[in-house]
Scaffold this motif. Structure first.
Motif, PDB file in Angstrom:
ATOM      1  N   MET A 331       0.837  -1.212   0.000  1.00  0.00           N
ATOM      2  CA  MET A 331       0.000   0.000   0.000  1.00  0.00           C
ATOM      3  C   MET A 331       0.871   1.261   0.000  1.00  0.00           C
ATOM      4  SD  MET A 331      -2.756   1.141   2.912  1.00  0.00           S
ATOM      5  CE  MET A 331      -1.455   1.191   4.160  1.00  0.00           C
ATOM      6  N   PRO A 332       0.674   2.168  -0.958  1.00  0.00           N
ATOM      7  CA  PRO A 332       1.436   3.421  -0.966  1.00  0.00           C
ATOM      8  C   PRO A 332       1.088   4.316   0.221  1.00  0.00           C
ATOM      9  CG  PRO A 332       0.492   2.985  -3.124  1.00  0.00           C
ATOM     10  CD  PRO A 332      -0.144   2.025  -2.167  1.00  0.00           C
ATOM     11  N   VAL A 333       2.113   4.886   0.817  1.00  0.00           N
ATOM     12  CA  VAL A 333       1.999   5.814   1.947  1.00  0.00           C
ATOM     13  C   VAL A 333       2.915   6.985   1.633  1.00  0.00           C
ATOM     14  CG1 VAL A 333       2.453   6.147   4.409  1.00  0.00           C
ATOM     15  CG2 VAL A 333       1.647   3.914   3.593  1.00  0.00           C
ATOM     16  N   SER A 334       2.435   8.215   1.740  1.00  0.00           N
ATOM     17  CA  SER A 334       3.361   9.333   1.502  1.00  0.00           C
ATOM     18  C   SER A 334       3.081  10.484   2.450  1.00  0.00           C
ATOM     19  CB  SER A 334       3.282   9.823   0.051  1.00  0.00           C
ATOM     20  OG  SER A 334       2.060  10.474  -0.231  1.00  0.00           O
ATOM     21  N   SER A 335       4.084  11.338   2.601  1.00  0.00           N
ATOM     22  CA  SER A 335       3.953  12.520   3.454  1.00  0.00           C
ATOM     23  C   SER A 335       4.170  13.778   2.628  1.00  0.00           C
ATOM     24  CB  SER A 335       4.966  12.488   4.596  1.00  0.00           C
ATOM     25  OG  SER A 335       4.935  13.729   5.287  1.00  0.00           O
ATOM     26  N   THR A 336       3.114  14.559   2.473  1.00  0.00           N
ATOM     27  CA  THR A 336       3.226  15.814   1.730  1.00  0.00           C
ATOM     28  C   THR A 336       3.830  16.928   2.580  1.00  0.00           C
ATOM     29  OG1 THR A 336       0.840  16.018   2.192  1.00  0.00           O
ATOM     30  CG2 THR A 336       1.482  15.390  -0.021  1.00  0.00           C
ATOM     31  N   LYS A 337       4.092  16.646   3.851  1.00  0.00           N
ATOM     32  CA  LYS A 337       4.870  17.604   4.651  1.00  0.00           C
ATOM     33  C   LYS A 337       6.294  17.720   4.125  1.00  0.00           C
ATOM     34  CE  LYS A 337       2.318  17.179   9.032  1.00  0.00           C
ATOM     35  NZ  LYS A 337       1.330  16.133   8.675  1.00  0.00           N
ATOM     36  N   SER A 338       6.733  16.743   3.346  1.00  0.00           N
ATOM     37  CA  SER A 338       8.045  16.841   2.716  1.00  0.00           C
ATOM     38  C   SER A 338       8.113  18.032   1.770  1.00  0.00           C
ATOM     39  CB  SER A 338       8.361  15.551   1.952  1.00  0.00           C
ATOM     40  OG  SER A 338       7.413  15.318   0.921  1.00  0.00           O
ATOM     41  N   GLN A 339       6.953  18.450   1.241  1.00  0.00           N
ATOM     42  CA  GLN A 339       6.891  19.564   0.300  1.00  0.00           C
ATOM     43  C   GLN A 339       6.468  20.873   0.957  1.00  0.00           C
ATOM     44  OE1 GLN A 339       4.492  16.674  -2.467  1.00  0.00           O
ATOM     45  NE2 GLN A 339       5.180  18.365  -3.730  1.00  0.00           N
ATOM     46  N   LEU A 340       5.586  20.764   1.931  1.00  0.00           N
ATOM     47  CA  LEU A 340       4.983  21.959   2.526  1.00  0.00           C
ATOM     48  C   LEU A 340       5.594  22.361   3.857  1.00  0.00           C
ATOM     49  CD1 LEU A 340       1.313  20.882   1.861  1.00  0.00           C
ATOM     50  CD2 LEU A 340       2.417  22.871   0.822  1.00  0.00           C
ATOM     51  N   GLY A 341       6.267  21.424   4.533  1.00  0.00           N
ATOM     52  CA  GLY A 341       6.567  21.611   5.935  1.00  0.00           C
ATOM     53  C   GLY A 341       5.338  21.253   6.751  1.00  0.00           C
ATOM     54  N   HIS A 342       5.398  21.528   8.036  1.00  0.00           N
ATOM     55  CA  HIS A 342       4.336  21.133   8.970  1.00  0.00           C
ATOM     56  C   HIS A 342       3.516  22.353   9.363  1.00  0.00           C
ATOM     57  CE1 HIS A 342       2.075  19.190  11.921  1.00  0.00           C
ATOM     58  NE2 HIS A 342       3.006  18.727  12.734  1.00  0.00           N
ATOM     59  N   LEU A 343       2.262  22.387   8.931  1.00  0.00           N
ATOM     60  CA  LEU A 343       1.367  23.504   9.211  1.00  0.00           C
ATOM     61  C   LEU A 343       0.686  23.386  10.571  1.00  0.00           C
ATOM     62  CD1 LEU A 343       1.374  23.173   5.883  1.00  0.00           C
ATOM     63  CD2 LEU A 343      -0.452  24.857   6.052  1.00  0.00           C
ATOM     64  N   LEU A 344       1.227  22.561  11.442  1.00  0.00           N
ATOM     65  CA  LEU A 344       0.709  22.424  12.803  1.00  0.00           C
ATOM     66  C   LEU A 344      -0.798  22.160  12.778  1.00  0.00           C
ATOM     67  CD1 LEU A 344       2.791  25.300  14.478  1.00  0.00           C
ATOM     68  CD2 LEU A 344       3.455  22.911  14.089  1.00  0.00           C
ATOM     69  N   GLY A 345      -1.592  23.015  13.414  1.00  0.00           N
ATOM     70  CA  GLY A 345      -3.020  22.775  13.487  1.00  0.00           C
ATOM     71  C   GLY A 345      -3.749  22.829  12.164  1.00  0.00           C
ATOM     72  N   ALA A 346      -3.130  23.373  11.134  1.00  0.00           N
ATOM     73  CA  ALA A 346      -3.751  23.439   9.805  1.00  0.00           C
ATOM     74  C   ALA A 346      -3.385  22.256   8.925  1.00  0.00           C
ATOM     75  CB  ALA A 346      -3.353  24.731   9.103  1.00  0.00           C
ATOM     76  N   SER A 347      -2.402  21.459   9.363  1.00  0.00           N
ATOM     77  CA  SER A 347      -1.873  20.414   8.485  1.00  0.00           C
ATOM     78  C   SER A 347      -2.945  19.434   8.039  1.00  0.00           C
ATOM     79  CB  SER A 347      -0.717  19.670   9.166  1.00  0.00           C
ATOM     80  OG  SER A 347      -1.146  19.053  10.365  1.00  0.00           O
ATOM     81  N   GLY A 348      -3.809  19.019   8.956  1.00  0.00           N
ATOM     82  CA  GLY A 348      -4.847  18.062   8.598  1.00  0.00           C
ATOM     83  C   GLY A 348      -5.844  18.617   7.592  1.00  0.00           C
ATOM     84  N   GLY A 349      -6.080  19.933   7.625  1.00  0.00           N
ATOM     85  CA  GLY A 349      -6.986  20.543   6.656  1.00  0.00           C
ATOM     86  C   GLY A 349      -6.410  20.527   5.257  1.00  0.00           C
ATOM     87  N   VAL A 350      -5.141  20.901   5.142  1.00  0.00           N
ATOM     88  CA  VAL A 350      -4.484  20.897   3.835  1.00  0.00           C
ATOM     89  C   VAL A 350      -4.351  19.461   3.321  1.00  0.00           C
ATOM     90  CG1 VAL A 350      -2.338  21.428   2.622  1.00  0.00           C
ATOM     91  CG2 VAL A 350      -3.284  23.061   4.257  1.00  0.00           C
ATOM     92  N   GLU A 351      -4.035  18.537   4.210  1.00  0.00           N
ATOM     93  CA  GLU A 351      -3.883  17.139   3.795  1.00  0.00           C
ATOM     94  C   GLU A 351      -5.225  16.490   3.457  1.00  0.00           C
ATOM     95  OE1 GLU A 351      -1.503  15.817   7.081  1.00  0.00           O
ATOM     96  OE2 GLU A 351       0.176  17.069   6.389  1.00  0.00           O
ATOM     97  N   PHE A 352      -6.311  16.979   4.042  1.00  0.00           N
ATOM     98  CA  PHE A 352      -7.645  16.525   3.644  1.00  0.00           C
ATOM     99  C   PHE A 352      -7.941  16.970   2.219  1.00  0.00           C
ATOM    100  CE2 PHE A 352     -12.261  16.798   3.331  1.00  0.00           C
ATOM    101  CZ  PHE A 352     -12.691  15.621   3.947  1.00  0.00           C
ATOM    102  N   VAL A 353      -7.559  18.191   1.896  1.00  0.00           N
ATOM    103  CA  VAL A 353      -7.707  18.680   0.512  1.00  0.00           C
ATOM    104  C   VAL A 353      -6.899  17.793  -0.431  1.00  0.00           C
ATOM    105  CG1 VAL A 353      -7.207  20.587  -1.065  1.00  0.00           C
ATOM    106  CG2 VAL A 353      -8.226  21.058   1.181  1.00  0.00           C
TER     107      VAL A 353
END
Length: 413
Positions: A331-353
Motif C-alpha cells: 500500500m502506498p503511503v506518503s507525506s506531503t509535509k516533505s513539500q509543505l513543511g508542517h502547518l501544525l493545526g492546519a496540516s490536517g486541513g491541507v492534507e484533507f484537501v
C-alpha cells in the motif's frame, strides 16, 4: 439512520500557492514550498527557514476593506481566504437555505500568535493603555470559526478545535459527525495556522523539534529518510465544504469525495513524544476503519502524518504495519509535509484537501527528499515522484502534541 457526508468545496492557502489548481499542480510536480523566512529578520536564529506564505494580502482573495483586514489576525486571514475559495468552489448559495443548518468548525493549534507578540511588545514598550481593544477577539482560537460564521451568516453549529497538530482533522471529523446526525446540512471546516513568527520559531527550535538545515531549506523536510533531523514549521490553511449527500445532489453540486470514517484516540504517555510503538495512532486508524465499516485492505493510499522527526516517522510506520498487516507492504503511503513543511493545526486541513484531490485525479502525491530510507521505515512511501494509480479510498492521519491522534477516511462516490 446516519446521513452520508460528501466533500463539495476545497480551498487552501499555502507556501505552494493559494489556488487549489496551482497548489495541486505543485504537489504533483514534487515541488517544495520551503524557503528562507522573509517576513522577519531571523538571521540570529538557530532555524531560519520555513513553509512561509509569501506576499499574502487578504484583499486579493476576497472583497474586504483594509480597515476590516486589520481586525483579523494572520491565522484568521488565512482561514477566511481559504473559506472563500472553498465556498466558491462548492457553488453553494447560503442565502437560499436555512442558516441554522449551516455551520462552521475550524481548528488551530495555536491561534493568534502574531497578535500576542505584537501586543506584548506594545504593553512593555508603551504601557497597558496602549494595548489594542481588538487583541482578545483577534487572538482567540475560535476567531476563525467566528469570523467565517459572521461573514456568511452561518447560524448552525459553530465551534473550534485546539488539539495541536490534530486540530484540523478533529475539526473535520467533528463536522462530519454533526452532518451525519442531522444537526447540520452544510459545514465549512478545516484548519488554519500562522505560527511562523519569532516566538513560534524560537520556541520550537528550543525544543529541538526543528530541522536545522539552513543551507538547504528545500531539502530539510525529509520524512522516513535516515538523515531526517526534525520538522519544518509552516503556515497556511486548508478549508473544505462538507455537505449532506442528498442536499448536495438536490442542488447539482460537484461531489469530490465522500467522508467514510473518523477515528480518534490519545497516547496517554507523553506531552510531546509519540508512543514509541505507535499504539495510540494505530487505535485511531482502526477506529476510522471500524467507523467506515470497511477492511484495512480496502484502503488504496495513506496520507501520512509524516513530520520528518526521528521518533514520529518510526512510530507511525509501526502503527501502519500493526493495522494494515500484509497490506502495508504494497500500500502506498506518503507525506506531503516533505513539500509543505508542517502547518501544525492546519496540516490536517491541507492534507484533507490533498486526499480529496488524490481520489479525484487518481494520483498519489510523493514524499520528496527521500534519498536514503531509514531501515526502520520500510514501507512504500512513493519516493520523489507522484504516482498515477487506482485510488478508491484514502486514510489521512494527524497526530499532535498532547498525544492527540485523529484519522479520516475518504472514498470515491
Amino acid at each position: 439512520m446516519l446521513k452520508r457526508v460528501v466533500v463539495t468545496g476545497l480551498g487552501v492557502v499555502t507556501s505552494l500557492g493559494c489556488e487549489v489548481s496551482e497548489f495541486w499542480d505543485s504537489i504533483c510536480a514534487a515541488k517544495s514550498g520551503v524557503s528562507k523566512i522573509r517576513r522577519f529578520d531571523c538571521s540570529n536564529f538557530k532555524v531560519q527557514f520555513g513553509g512561509e506564505v509569501q506576499n499574502f494580502e487578504l484583499t486579493e482573495h476576497m472583497d474586504l476593506l483594509e480597515k476590516d483586514v486589520r481586525r483579523l489576525d494572520r491565522f484568521v486571514q488565512f482561514a477566511m481566504a481559504a473559506a472563500q475559495k472553498a465556498i466558491t468552489d462548492s457553488g453553494i448559495d447560503f442565502a437560499s437555505g436555512d442558516p441554522y443548518l449551516h455551520g462552521v468548525l475550524v481548528g488551530s493549534g495555536i491561534g493568534g500568535l502574531n497578535e500576542i507578540e505584537q501586543q506584548h511588545s506594545i504593553l512593555f514598550d508603551r504601557g497597558p493603555t496602549r494595548v489594542s481593544p481588538l487583541m482578545i477577539p483577534k487572538l482567540m482560537v475560535n476567531a476563525a470559526s467566528g469570523n467565517i460564521s459572521v461573514r456568511w451568516k452561518l447560524k448552525g453549529p459553530n465551534s473550534a478545535v485546539a488539539t495541536a497538530c490534530a486540530s484540523a482533522t478533529n475539526a473535520i471529523g467533528d463536522a462530519y459527525r454533526l452532518i451525519q446526525h442531522g444537526q447540520a446540512k452544510v459545514m465549512v471546516t478545516g484548519g488554519s495556522e500562522a505560527a511562523v513568527t519569532p516566538m513560534g520559531l524560537s520556541g520550537f527550535a528550543r525544543m529541538q523539534a526543528l530541522s536545522t538545515r539552513n543551507d538547504a531549506p528545500e531539502a530539510a523536510s525529509r520524512p522516513f529518510d535516515v538523515d531526517r533531523d526534525g520538522f519544518v514549521m509552516a503556515e497556511g490553511a486548508g478549508i473544505c465544504v462538507l455537505e449532506e449527500y442528498e442536499h448536495a445532489r438536490s442542488r447539482g453540486a460537484n461531489i469530490v469525495a465522500e467522508v467514510l470514517g473518523y477515528g480518534m484516540s490519545a497516547d496517554g504517555s507523553h506531552m510531546t513524544a509519540p508512543d514509541p510503538e505507535g499504539r495510540g495512532a494505530a487505535r485511531a486508524m482502526q477506529g476510522a476503519l471500524n467507523d467506515a465499516e470497511i477492511s484495512a485492505d480496502s484502503i488504496s493510499y495513506v496520507n501520512a502524518h509524516g513530520t520528518s522527526t526521528p521518533l514520529g516517522d518510526k512510530a507511525e510506520t509501526m502503527a501502519i504495519k500493526s493495522v494494515y498487516g500484509n497490506h502495508s507492504r504494497t500500500m502506498p503511503v506518503s507525506s506531503t509535509k516533505s513539500q509543505l513543511g508542517h502547518l501544525l493545526g492546519a496540516s490536517g486541513g491541507v492534507e484533507f484537501v490533498i486526499s480529496s484531490l488524490a481520489i479525484r485525479d487518481q494520483i498519489a502525491p510523493p514524499t520528496i527528499n527521500l534519498d536514503h530510507p531509514d531501515e526502520a521505515c520500510d514501507l512504500d512511501y512513493v519516493p520523489n515522484e507522484a504516482r498515477r494509480m487506482q485510488i478508491d479510498r484514502v486514510m489521512t492521519n494527524s497526530f499532535g502534541f498532547g498525544g492527540h491522534n485523529a484519522c479520516l477516511i475518504l472514498g470515491k462516490v
